[in-house]
Design a protein around this motif. Structure first.
Motif, PDB file in Angstrom:
ATOM      1  N   THR A  74      41.569  48.686  61.855  1.00 17.47           N
ATOM      2  CA  THR A  74      42.697  48.562  60.937  1.00 17.47           C
ATOM      3  C   THR A  74      42.742  47.169  60.321  1.00 17.47           C
ATOM      4  OG1 THR A  74      43.941  50.175  62.234  1.00 17.47           O
ATOM      5  CG2 THR A  74      45.199  48.766  60.740  1.00 17.47           C
ATOM      6  N   GLY A  75      42.537  46.152  61.125  1.00 20.95           N
ATOM      7  CA  GLY A  75      42.528  44.781  60.620  1.00 20.95           C
ATOM      8  C   GLY A  75      41.382  44.537  59.656  1.00 20.95           C
ATOM      9  N   LEU A  76      40.228  45.105  59.974  1.00 21.89           N
ATOM     10  CA  LEU A  76      39.065  44.958  59.095  1.00 21.89           C
ATOM     11  C   LEU A  76      39.327  45.652  57.758  1.00 21.89           C
ATOM     12  CD1 LEU A  76      36.193  43.865  58.826  1.00 21.89           C
ATOM     13  CD2 LEU A  76      35.369  46.003  59.833  1.00 21.89           C
ATOM     14  N   ALA A  77      39.889  46.863  57.810  1.00 21.87           N
ATOM     15  CA  ALA A  77      40.205  47.587  56.577  1.00 21.87           C
ATOM     16  C   ALA A  77      41.199  46.799  55.733  1.00 21.87           C
ATOM     17  CB  ALA A  77      40.753  48.979  56.905  1.00 21.87           C
ATOM     18  N   HIS A  78      42.210  46.255  56.364  1.00 22.62           N
ATOM     19  CA  HIS A  78      43.210  45.461  55.643  1.00 22.62           C
ATOM     20  C   HIS A  78      42.573  44.229  55.010  1.00 22.62           C
ATOM     21  CE1 HIS A  78      47.017  43.689  54.564  1.00 22.62           C
ATOM     22  NE2 HIS A  78      46.660  42.589  55.202  1.00 22.62           N
ATOM     23  N   ALA A  79      41.727  43.539  55.746  1.00 19.80           N
ATOM     24  CA  ALA A  79      41.081  42.329  55.229  1.00 19.80           C
ATOM     25  C   ALA A  79      40.137  42.672  54.069  1.00 19.80           C
ATOM     26  CB  ALA A  79      40.318  41.618  56.347  1.00 19.80           C
ATOM     27  N   ILE A  80      39.419  43.787  54.180  1.00 24.47           N
ATOM     28  CA  ILE A  80      38.526  44.207  53.091  1.00 24.47           C
ATOM     29  C   ILE A  80      39.342  44.491  51.828  1.00 24.47           C
ATOM     30  CG2 ILE A  80      37.028  46.090  52.301  1.00 24.47           C
ATOM     31  CD1 ILE A  80      35.941  46.198  55.203  1.00 24.47           C
ATOM     32  N   LEU A  81      40.430  45.226  51.994  1.00 23.35           N
ATOM     33  CA  LEU A  81      41.277  45.527  50.833  1.00 23.35           C
ATOM     34  C   LEU A  81      41.905  44.266  50.246  1.00 23.35           C
ATOM     35  CD1 LEU A  81      43.002  48.850  51.915  1.00 23.35           C
ATOM     36  CD2 LEU A  81      41.245  48.519  50.173  1.00 23.35           C
ATOM     37  N   THR A  82      42.262  43.326  51.090  1.00 21.93           N
ATOM     38  CA  THR A  82      42.819  42.063  50.612  1.00 21.93           C
ATOM     39  C   THR A  82      41.795  41.317  49.764  1.00 21.93           C
ATOM     40  OG1 THR A  82      44.301  41.885  52.499  1.00 21.93           O
ATOM     41  CG2 THR A  82      43.774  39.830  51.350  1.00 21.93           C
ATOM     42  N   ALA A  83      40.546  41.254  50.233  1.00 18.58           N
ATOM     43  CA  ALA A  83      39.496  40.560  49.490  1.00 18.58           C
ATOM     44  C   ALA A  83      39.203  41.272  48.165  1.00 18.58           C
ATOM     45  CB  ALA A  83      38.225  40.469  50.331  1.00 18.58           C
ATOM     46  N   ILE A  84      39.133  42.586  48.189  1.00 17.78           N
ATOM     47  CA  ILE A  84      38.854  43.349  46.965  1.00 17.78           C
ATOM     48  C   ILE A  84      39.992  43.167  45.962  1.00 17.78           C
ATOM     49  CG2 ILE A  84      38.607  45.669  45.993  1.00 17.78           C
ATOM     50  CD1 ILE A  84      37.107  46.419  48.606  1.00 17.78           C
ATOM     51  N   THR A  85      41.223  43.252  46.447  1.00 15.63           N
ATOM     52  CA  THR A  85      42.377  43.090  45.557  1.00 15.63           C
ATOM     53  C   THR A  85      42.399  41.700  44.941  1.00 15.63           C
ATOM     54  OG1 THR A  85      43.641  44.700  46.823  1.00 15.63           O
ATOM     55  CG2 THR A  85      44.896  43.196  45.440  1.00 15.63           C
ATOM     56  N   ALA A  86      42.064  40.696  45.718  1.00 14.70           N
ATOM     57  CA  ALA A  86      42.025  39.319  45.193  1.00 14.70           C
ATOM     58  C   ALA A  86      40.967  39.193  44.094  1.00 14.70           C
ATOM     59  CB  ALA A  86      41.758  38.324  46.314  1.00 14.70           C
ATOM     60  N   ALA A  87      39.805  39.799  44.294  1.00 14.26           N
ATOM     61  CA  ALA A  87      38.751  39.750  43.272  1.00 14.26           C
ATOM     62  C   ALA A  87      39.179  40.512  42.018  1.00 14.26           C
ATOM     63  CB  ALA A  87      37.454  40.320  43.832  1.00 14.26           C
ATOM     64  N   GLU A  88      39.793  41.676  42.198  1.00 16.18           N
ATOM     65  CA  GLU A  88      40.285  42.454  41.055  1.00 16.18           C
ATOM     66  C   GLU A  88      41.353  41.673  40.296  1.00 16.18           C
ATOM     67  OE1 GLU A  88      39.745  47.003  42.784  1.00 16.18           O
ATOM     68  OE2 GLU A  88      41.623  45.930  43.132  1.00 16.18           O
ATOM     69  N   ASP A  89      42.244  41.024  41.036  1.00 15.69           N
ATOM     70  CA  ASP A  89      43.308  40.233  40.403  1.00 15.69           C
ATOM     71  C   ASP A  89      42.723  39.056  39.621  1.00 15.69           C
ATOM     72  OD1 ASP A  89      45.172  41.967  41.472  1.00 15.69           O
ATOM     73  OD2 ASP A  89      45.843  40.575  43.043  1.00 15.69           O
ATOM     74  N   ALA A  90      41.684  38.436  40.172  1.00 19.22           N
ATOM     75  CA  ALA A  90      41.036  37.318  39.470  1.00 19.22           C
ATOM     76  C   ALA A  90      40.401  37.803  38.167  1.00 19.22           C
ATOM     77  CB  ALA A  90      39.990  36.661  40.362  1.00 19.22           C
ATOM     78  N   ALA A  91      39.775  38.967  38.197  1.00 19.53           N
ATOM     79  CA  ALA A  91      39.166  39.530  36.986  1.00 19.53           C
ATOM     80  C   ALA A  91      40.246  39.842  35.949  1.00 19.53           C
ATOM     81  CB  ALA A  91      38.360  40.782  37.326  1.00 19.53           C
TER      82      ALA A  91
END
Length: 128
Positions: A74-91
């Motif tokens: 669960t923590g890994l899934a949350h961290a992966i989504l956090t990183a992806i969302t941050a990259a999407e937000d930067a784009a």
């Protein structure tokens, strides 16, 4: 006098057309620059890195062995989504910053054309 008014109107219309053509060329160059960029987001103290293209499409995901060991599923899934969302937000933020001046409040193309990324203070980070 009527003939000179017509000539003046034609010259003004030609100047507006030339400005639009120039603005369109600069906009095309900016779009090309932006579309080649990559954006990254990180989570778990940098142990997880997501990289997206300019449209926010995930192109790479890196998970460190430390993050795999330390985080449960669960923590890994949350961290992966956090990183992806941050990259999407930067784009998305980069897109908004680069193209904000193309359509001013009046809805037309800005008369001086779009400013370059450097003029707007936007920096691209090339990700290897």
């Amino acid at each position: 006098m009527e003939g000179t008014d017509g000539i003046k109107e034609f010259e003004e219309a030609q100047a507006r057309l030339d400005a639009l053509i120039s603005a369109a060329a600069r906009a095309e160059a900016r779009a090309e620059e932006w579309s080649a960029a990559a954006f990254s987001g990180r989570a778990d103290d940098g142990g997880i890195t997501a990289v997206t293209d300019a449209l926010g499409v995930l192109v790479r995901l890196e998970i460190s062995p430390r993050s795999r060991r330390r985080l449960d599923a669960t923590g890994l899934a949350h961290a992966i989504l956090t990183a992806i969302t941050a990259a999407e937000d930067a784009a998305a933020a980069s897109r908004d910053a680069l193209f904000a001046d193309l359509l001013p409040a009046s809805g037309g193309i800005a008369p001086d054309g779009p400013a370059s990324a450097a003029e707007q203070g936007v920096e691209f980070t090339e990700v290897q």
